[in-house]
Each structure stands twice: as structure tokens, then as C-alpha cells.
Design a protein around this motif. Structure first.
Motif, PDB file in Angstrom:
ATOM      1  N   TYR A 314      31.864  48.753  30.180  1.00 28.17           N
ATOM      2  CA  TYR A 314      31.129  49.217  31.356  1.00 28.17           C
ATOM      3  C   TYR A 314      31.142  50.739  31.410  1.00 28.17           C
ATOM      4  O   TYR A 314      32.085  51.385  30.943  1.00 28.17           O
ATOM      5  N   SER A 315      30.117  51.294  32.017  1.00 28.15           N
ATOM      6  CA  SER A 315      30.072  52.739  32.208  1.00 28.15           C
ATOM      7  C   SER A 315      31.053  53.147  33.300  1.00 28.15           C
ATOM      8  O   SER A 315      31.553  52.309  34.058  1.00 28.15           O
ATOM      9  N   THR A 316      31.298  54.437  33.403  1.00 26.13           N
ATOM     10  CA  THR A 316      32.250  54.930  34.407  1.00 26.13           C
ATOM     11  C   THR A 316      31.734  54.753  35.824  1.00 26.13           C
ATOM     12  O   THR A 316      32.502  54.812  36.781  1.00 26.13           O
ATOM     13  N   ALA A 317      30.415  54.518  35.977  1.00 24.44           N
ATOM     14  CA  ALA A 317      29.835  54.365  37.316  1.00 24.44           C
ATOM     15  C   ALA A 317      30.099  52.981  37.903  1.00 24.44           C
ATOM     16  O   ALA A 317      29.940  52.772  39.107  1.00 24.44           O
ATOM     17  N   SER A 318      30.508  52.036  37.076  1.00 23.75           N
ATOM     18  CA  SER A 318      30.688  50.665  37.561  1.00 23.75           C
ATOM     19  C   SER A 318      31.954  50.530  38.396  1.00 23.75           C
ATOM     20  O   SER A 318      32.995  51.113  38.076  1.00 23.75           O
ATOM     21  N   ASN A 319      31.861  49.739  39.482  1.00 25.87           N
ATOM     22  CA  ASN A 319      33.036  49.462  40.311  1.00 25.87           C
ATOM     23  C   ASN A 319      33.374  47.976  40.322  1.00 25.87           C
ATOM     24  O   ASN A 319      34.020  47.481  41.242  1.00 25.87           O
ATOM     25  N   VAL A 320      32.947  47.249  39.283  1.00 24.02           N
ATOM     26  CA  VAL A 320      33.237  45.826  39.176  1.00 24.02           C
ATOM     27  C   VAL A 320      34.746  45.627  39.056  1.00 24.02           C
ATOM     28  O   VAL A 320      35.426  46.368  38.334  1.00 24.02           O
ATOM     29  N   GLU A 321      35.275  44.643  39.753  1.00 26.43           N
ATOM     30  CA  GLU A 321      36.709  44.366  39.714  1.00 26.43           C
ATOM     31  C   GLU A 321      37.063  43.258  38.717  1.00 26.43           C
ATOM     32  O   GLU A 321      37.956  43.406  37.907  1.00 26.43           O
ATOM     33  N   MET A 322      36.354  42.122  38.816  1.00 28.79           N
ATOM     34  CA  MET A 322      36.612  40.994  37.910  1.00 28.79           C
ATOM     35  C   MET A 322      35.270  40.513  37.356  1.00 28.79           C
ATOM     36  O   MET A 322      34.583  39.707  37.981  1.00 28.79           O
ATOM     37  N   PRO A 323      34.854  40.999  36.192  1.00 27.46           N
ATOM     38  CA  PRO A 323      33.550  40.615  35.640  1.00 27.46           C
ATOM     39  C   PRO A 323      33.556  39.184  35.129  1.00 27.46           C
ATOM     40  O   PRO A 323      34.597  38.666  34.690  1.00 27.46           O
ATOM     41  N   ASP A 324      32.390  38.547  35.170  1.00 25.60           N
ATOM     42  CA  ASP A 324      32.282  37.180  34.657  1.00 25.60           C
ATOM     43  C   ASP A 324      32.658  37.105  33.185  1.00 25.60           C
ATOM     44  O   ASP A 324      33.113  36.059  32.704  1.00 25.60           O
ATOM     45  N   LYS A 325      32.485  38.198  32.461  1.00 28.29           N
ATOM     46  CA  LYS A 325      32.809  38.196  31.034  1.00 28.29           C
ATOM     47  C   LYS A 325      34.260  37.808  30.770  1.00 28.29           C
ATOM     48  O   LYS A 325      34.566  37.155  29.769  1.00 28.29           O
ATOM     49  N   ILE A 326      35.155  38.223  31.654  1.00 28.27           N
ATOM     50  CA  ILE A 326      36.570  37.955  31.406  1.00 28.27           C
ATOM     51  C   ILE A 326      36.855  36.454  31.440  1.00 28.27           C
ATOM     52  O   ILE A 326      37.739  35.965  30.739  1.00 28.27           O
ATOM     53  N   TYR A 327      36.089  35.688  32.226  1.00 27.51           N
ATOM     54  CA  TYR A 327      36.287  34.241  32.269  1.00 27.51           C
ATOM     55  C   TYR A 327      35.809  33.606  30.958  1.00 27.51           C
ATOM     56  O   TYR A 327      36.448  32.684  30.439  1.00 27.51           O
ATOM     57  N   ASP A 328      34.687  34.114  30.427  1.00 27.24           N
ATOM     58  CA  ASP A 328      34.183  33.620  29.143  1.00 27.24           C
ATOM     59  C   ASP A 328      35.153  33.965  28.017  1.00 27.24           C
ATOM     60  O   ASP A 328      35.470  33.121  27.166  1.00 27.24           O
ATOM     61  N   TYR A 329      35.587  35.216  27.984  1.00 25.72           N
ATOM     62  CA  TYR A 329      36.419  35.668  26.872  1.00 25.72           C
ATOM     63  C   TYR A 329      37.762  34.955  26.838  1.00 25.72           C
ATOM     64  O   TYR A 329      38.277  34.634  25.757  1.00 25.72           O
ATOM     65  N   THR A 330      38.345  34.714  28.000  1.00 26.33           N
ATOM     66  CA  THR A 330      39.628  34.007  28.012  1.00 26.33           C
ATOM     67  C   THR A 330      39.440  32.519  27.702  1.00 26.33           C
ATOM     68  O   THR A 330      40.281  31.912  27.039  1.00 26.33           O
ATOM     69  N   ALA A 331      38.353  31.928  28.163  1.00 25.03           N
ATOM     70  CA  ALA A 331      38.079  30.531  27.811  1.00 25.03           C
ATOM     71  C   ALA A 331      37.911  30.392  26.308  1.00 25.03           C
ATOM     72  O   ALA A 331      38.320  29.390  25.704  1.00 25.03           O
ATOM     73  N   ALA A 332      37.304  31.409  25.677  1.00 25.76           N
ATOM     74  CA  ALA A 332      37.076  31.381  24.238  1.00 25.76           C
ATOM     75  C   ALA A 332      38.303  31.810  23.447  1.00 25.76           C
ATOM     76  O   ALA A 332      38.347  31.636  22.222  1.00 25.76           O
ATOM     77  N   GLY A 333      39.293  32.388  24.121  1.00 28.40           N
ATOM     78  CA  GLY A 333      40.481  32.853  23.414  1.00 28.40           C
ATOM     79  C   GLY A 333      40.227  34.103  22.595  1.00 28.40           C
ATOM     80  O   GLY A 333      40.679  34.200  21.452  1.00 28.40           O
ATOM     81  N   LEU A 334      39.521  35.080  23.166  1.00 32.80           N
ATOM     82  CA  LEU A 334      39.254  36.342  22.480  1.00 32.80           C
ATOM     83  C   LEU A 334      40.191  37.433  22.993  1.00 32.80           C
ATOM     84  O   LEU A 334      40.501  37.485  24.179  1.00 32.80           O
ATOM     85  N   ALA A 335      40.646  38.293  22.080  1.00 33.30           N
ATOM     86  CA  ALA A 335      41.288  39.526  22.525  1.00 33.30           C
ATOM     87  C   ALA A 335      40.223  40.362  23.227  1.00 33.30           C
ATOM     88  O   ALA A 335      39.033  40.254  22.928  1.00 33.30           O
ATOM     89  N   VAL A 336      40.623  41.189  24.176  1.00 26.40           N
ATOM     90  CA  VAL A 336      39.662  41.911  25.022  1.00 26.40           C
ATOM     91  C   VAL A 336      39.840  43.419  24.881  1.00 26.40           C
ATOM     92  O   VAL A 336      40.965  43.922  24.850  1.00 26.40           O
ATOM     93  N   VAL A 337      38.723  44.129  24.796  1.00 25.68           N
ATOM     94  CA  VAL A 337      38.727  45.587  24.905  1.00 25.68           C
ATOM     95  C   VAL A 337      37.913  45.928  26.152  1.00 25.68           C
ATOM     96  O   VAL A 337      36.747  45.556  26.264  1.00 25.68           O
ATOM     97  N   ASN A 338      38.521  46.638  27.088  1.00 26.20           N
ATOM     98  CA  ASN A 338      37.975  46.793  28.428  1.00 26.20           C
ATOM     99  C   ASN A 338      37.954  48.247  28.875  1.00 26.20           C
ATOM    100  O   ASN A 338      38.868  49.019  28.569  1.00 26.20           O
ATOM    101  N   SER A 339      36.896  48.618  29.614  1.00 20.46           N
ATOM    102  CA  SER A 339      36.812  49.965  30.181  1.00 20.46           C
ATOM    103  C   SER A 339      36.972  49.980  31.696  1.00 20.46           C
ATOM    104  O   SER A 339      37.165  51.038  32.289  1.00 20.46           O
ATOM    105  N   LEU A 340      36.870  48.823  32.337  1.00 19.84           N
ATOM    106  CA  LEU A 340      36.947  48.772  33.798  1.00 19.84           C
ATOM    107  C   LEU A 340      38.357  49.076  34.286  1.00 19.84           C
ATOM    108  O   LEU A 340      39.346  48.699  33.654  1.00 19.84           O
ATOM    109  N   ARG A 341      38.409  49.721  35.436  1.00 21.23           N
ATOM    110  CA  ARG A 341      39.683  49.887  36.106  1.00 21.23           C
ATOM    111  C   ARG A 341      39.814  48.794  37.160  1.00 21.23           C
ATOM    112  O   ARG A 341      38.975  47.932  37.247  1.00 21.23           O
TER     113      ARG A 341
END
Length: 413
Positions: A314-341
Motif C-alpha cells: 500500500y502507498s503511504t496515503a493508505s489508512n487501512v488497518e486490516m486489509p482483506d488480503k491478509i485473510y487470503d494470504y493466511t488462508a493460503a499459508g503465504l509469508a507476507v511482506v507488508n507496508s501498512l502500519r
């Protein structure tokens, strides 16, 4: 019971997109034996097009009716047109709702710019329990869209909105939120809510169904090249818009071209930056970025099966807290690289499922991806923990909590 859901946003079940949280709400309540009417706009916020010419009720499944409220349209997500649409929705839904028999409960999620129309005002009119679902922070979101020097003036301008929001918070029967920081705001502004039902309901997905799709579905032949020995794939799937680090991903691919790295970037989705992605992959010498187009929600599962790292880019302008992507990635068992705070960064760190990079920083992003690509034991360890975390966000677990809260407030009422 008959329960009204009031929210003018989100894709509806007939649109080819992942299940929206209010869709999952309706399904959970209908499965518990209730009749659900979801009041939403006939103009799609997501696709920017009309769904009907006027009022229309659509039975999407037994026990669930979609009520399309005629509204105006808009082109930009932040602008006067969106505010007008929300106001038109609120007023028209309120007027129609007053004429109908009272529901047993109302659950609403609306912009505070509408001053409680229609969700809270209909609940007050019908004297029925009311639950607010905090999906984002308004009008804070609007303020952050302005330059720093203008934000104090915008906050002053929105003073009546903040005061009215606080007043409504204090009169709710329960409050729910998509993430911890979203819940903290109403609990802080209206401490009385701490003694009433409250909690976090993450969007989540049907984890068992998703994992079965990973096992059983195949990507179309030729969509991706064969995976080379030792190749590591980092995937981004979602909207290709300015809120995401799409341009940084393209620059990462540029740095990888001609290198000895086994890393490859895969992008799926659609949006304003699609042309930039297509322009890059059109060059036959560019092999480190693969674009697979816009995929159906079902096709994401087999895509993740052939990938190793999930990108919350995500860009620095985003204020998303819990993106839907994290639910997909954990269900799939992927390591995650994240920019969100915020909350998602805390989850990734505490659970040890990925690495953090600075949004927009190409060198940092490339460094974190390279670290995971070159350290197979670390990547596999993070992937295993990610897979374990996945069940925490199963939609049946999450929306079962909603049903419990509805029963609790209705019994008390």
C-alpha cells in the motif's frame, strides 16, 4: 426476527467480487433463522455504475432480500458527489423505512456526514435496537486526503459531524468494528459503550472452502510460465489504484531484470494503473513481472498455491488497518511482506508471519523480498505460521459473533 442492514457501500452478491462484509452478515443471520433486508444504493461505489433504474427488491437467497435505493452517482471516491449520494440514500431510505412495519433490529454502517440518516434515525423512529458497524473512520478519512496545512481547518469544518457522531455513539445498543483502532474510537468517545455489547468482527473468508479451491482448481493453461527450480514468487492481487504500491512493484521488477535472483513478481487485478503494468510486461525482455489480469475470487486460490509471498503493498496515503488480503494470504499459508502500519503490522510482527517495509520505498521493498527469497527456512517457517493463523479469520467464526450480539441486544430490548 426481521433484521434490517443499512449500508450504501460494497459489492452485492450478483457482482463478481469477493463477499462483502454485509453479504457475510446477511448470510450468517439468515442461517440463524432470521429474515434479512439489506438496504443499499442502486449506484455501485465499487464499480461506479447503476444497478437498477429505481427502487428494486431482489431476493438473493432464502431469507435475504437486497433493497436497492435510488440515488445519484459520482466518479471520485473523495468529493462532493459521494457526499450527495450518501445524503440522498439516507433521506430516501429513511422516508421509505418509516412507512414499513418496524424491524426487530437495525444494523447500520453509514458515513457520519449523513447525521444518522437512515440507520440510526429509523431505529429511533421504530424504537428498535440499533447496532453500529464501524468500517472506517469518518470524517478522519476525508481530512487525511487534504494537505497537512489544511487538515486543522477541515477538522474545524467537521465539528458538527464529530459532535453528532459522538451523540449517536452514546445511544447505540451495541457497536462492532472491522479492526481494533476502529472500535477504540467509539469506546473512547462514548465510554458508556464499554458496558454494552461490543467487539471486533474481521471480514474474514470461508477458510475451508478457500483451501479446498487451492487443492482442486487449476489456473488456465499458459497464464503463468512454469516455475523454475528455486524460483520464489511474490503475488499482489487487488485494485491497481493509487492507494497501492503498484509503481514500486514495477520498479522492483526492473531491478530484478538481468540479476541472478530467483524472485519474480506476479500481479492480478484491475484499476487505473493497469496500463502501467501492461506497458511494462509488453516488453519481451521484461520477465520478472507477470500480469495475469483480473481474476474471479475463485481463481485467486489456485494462483496463491503457486506463489510463496503475499504482498500487502500500500502507498503511504493508505489508512487501512486490516486489509482483506491478509485473510487470503493466511488462508493460503503465504509469508507476507507488508507496508501498512496499524493493526495488520502488529499481527504480522506478533505472529511472525512476514516482514515490514516502508511504503513507496523501492529499495526497502526489494530488500525484504530478497531476504525472504534467499532464506528458504525463514520463508517456510513464516508460511507455516501464516497457515496456522488463517483459521482465526474464518468468516463463520467471525460472523457467529455478530449473531450472538444481535440475540443479546434483542433479548435485552
Amino acid at each position: 426476527m426481521q433484521i434490517w442492514l443499512i449500508n450504501p457501500y460494497g459489492p452485492i452478491p450478483s457482482e463478481s467480487w469477493r463477499d462483502y462484509c454485509f453479504t457475510m452478515m446477511a448470510d450468517a443471520l439468515a442461517a440463524a433463522g432470521h429474515e434479512v433486508v439489506w438496504w443499499t444504493s442502486n449506484f455501485s461505489h465499487h464499480f461506479k455504475k447503476f444497478r437498477s433504474e429505481g427502487w428494486q427488491d431482489v431476493e438473493v437467497r432464502p431469507g435475504v432480500v437486497l433493497r436497492l435505493v435510488p440515488t445519484t452517482s459520482y466518479r471520485k471516491n473523495i468529493g462532493l458527489g459521494r457526499a450527495v449520494r450518501d445524503l440522498v440514500f439516507g433521506v430516501r431510505a429513511y422516508r421509505r423505512g418509516r412507512e414499513l412495519p418496524a424491524p426487530d433490529c437495525i444494523i447500520f454502517s453509514e458515513s457520519p456526514l449523513t447525521f444518522g440518516y437512515a440507520g440510526y434515525m429509523l431505529a429511533r423512529h421504530h424504537n428498535c435496537p440499533v447496532i453500529y458497524h464501524q468500517m472506517d473512520l469518518w470524517p478522519e478519512l476525508i481530512e487525511k486526503a487534504f494537505p497537512n496545512w489544511m487538515q486543522p481547518f477541515m477538522r474545524l469544518l467537521f465539528t458538527p459531524v464529530y459532535l453528532n457522531r459522538k451523540l449517536i455513539y452514546g445511544k447505540l445498543d451495541a457497536v462492532l468494528a472491522l479492526a481494533r483502532p476502529y472500535l477504540d474510537v467509539p469506546l473512547t468517545e462514548a465510554p458508556v459503550l464499554r458496558g454494552r455489547p461490543n467487539g471486533i468482527i474481521y471480514n474474514g473468508i470461508d477458510v475451508a472452502k478457500f483451501r479446498e479451491s487451492m487443492r482442486s482448481l487449476q489456473l488456465p493453461a499458459g497464464m503463468l510460465p512454469e516455475k523454475e527450480p528455486g524460483e520464489v514468487r511474490a503475488v499482489f492481487a487487488g485494485s491497481l489504484g493509487p492507494s497501492y504500491d503498484i509503481l514500486a512493484l514495477i520498479k522492483v521488477a526492473e531491478r530484478l531484470e538481468g540479476s541472478t535472483s530467483k524472485l519474480r513478481v506476479v500481479i492480478a487485478g484491475d484499476g487505473p494503473l493497469r496500463q502501467e503494468v501492461e506497458r511494462y510486461v509488453r516488453d519481451p525482455n521484461h520477465t520478472r513481472l507477470c500480469y495475469v489480469g483480473k481474476l474471479s475470487p475463485e481463481m485467486l486460490a489456485p494462483l496463491y498455491r503457486v506463489c510463496d509471498i503475499g504482498l500487502c503493498a500500500y502507498s503511504t496515503a493508505s489508512n487501512v488497518e486490516m486489509p482483506d488480503k491478509i485473510y487470503d494470504y493466511t488462508a493460503a499459508g503465504l509469508a507476507v511482506v507488508n507496508s501498512l502500519r496499524g493493526e495488520v503490522a502488529e499481527v504480522i510482527k506478533e505472529m511472525g508471519i512476514g516482514l515490514q517495509y516502508r511504503g513507496g520505498d523501492v529499495e526497502d521493498l526489494l530488500g525484504k523480498l530478497t531476504a525472504l527469497a534467499e532464506d528458504a527456512p525463514l520463508r517456510q517457517e513464516m508460511a507455516a505460521r501464516s497457515f496456522e493463523v488463517g483459521m482465526r479469520y474464518d468468516q463463520h467464526l467471525q460472523y457467529g459473533k455478530l449473531v450472538d450480539v444481535v440475540h443479546q441486544v434483542c433479548a435485552a430490548g
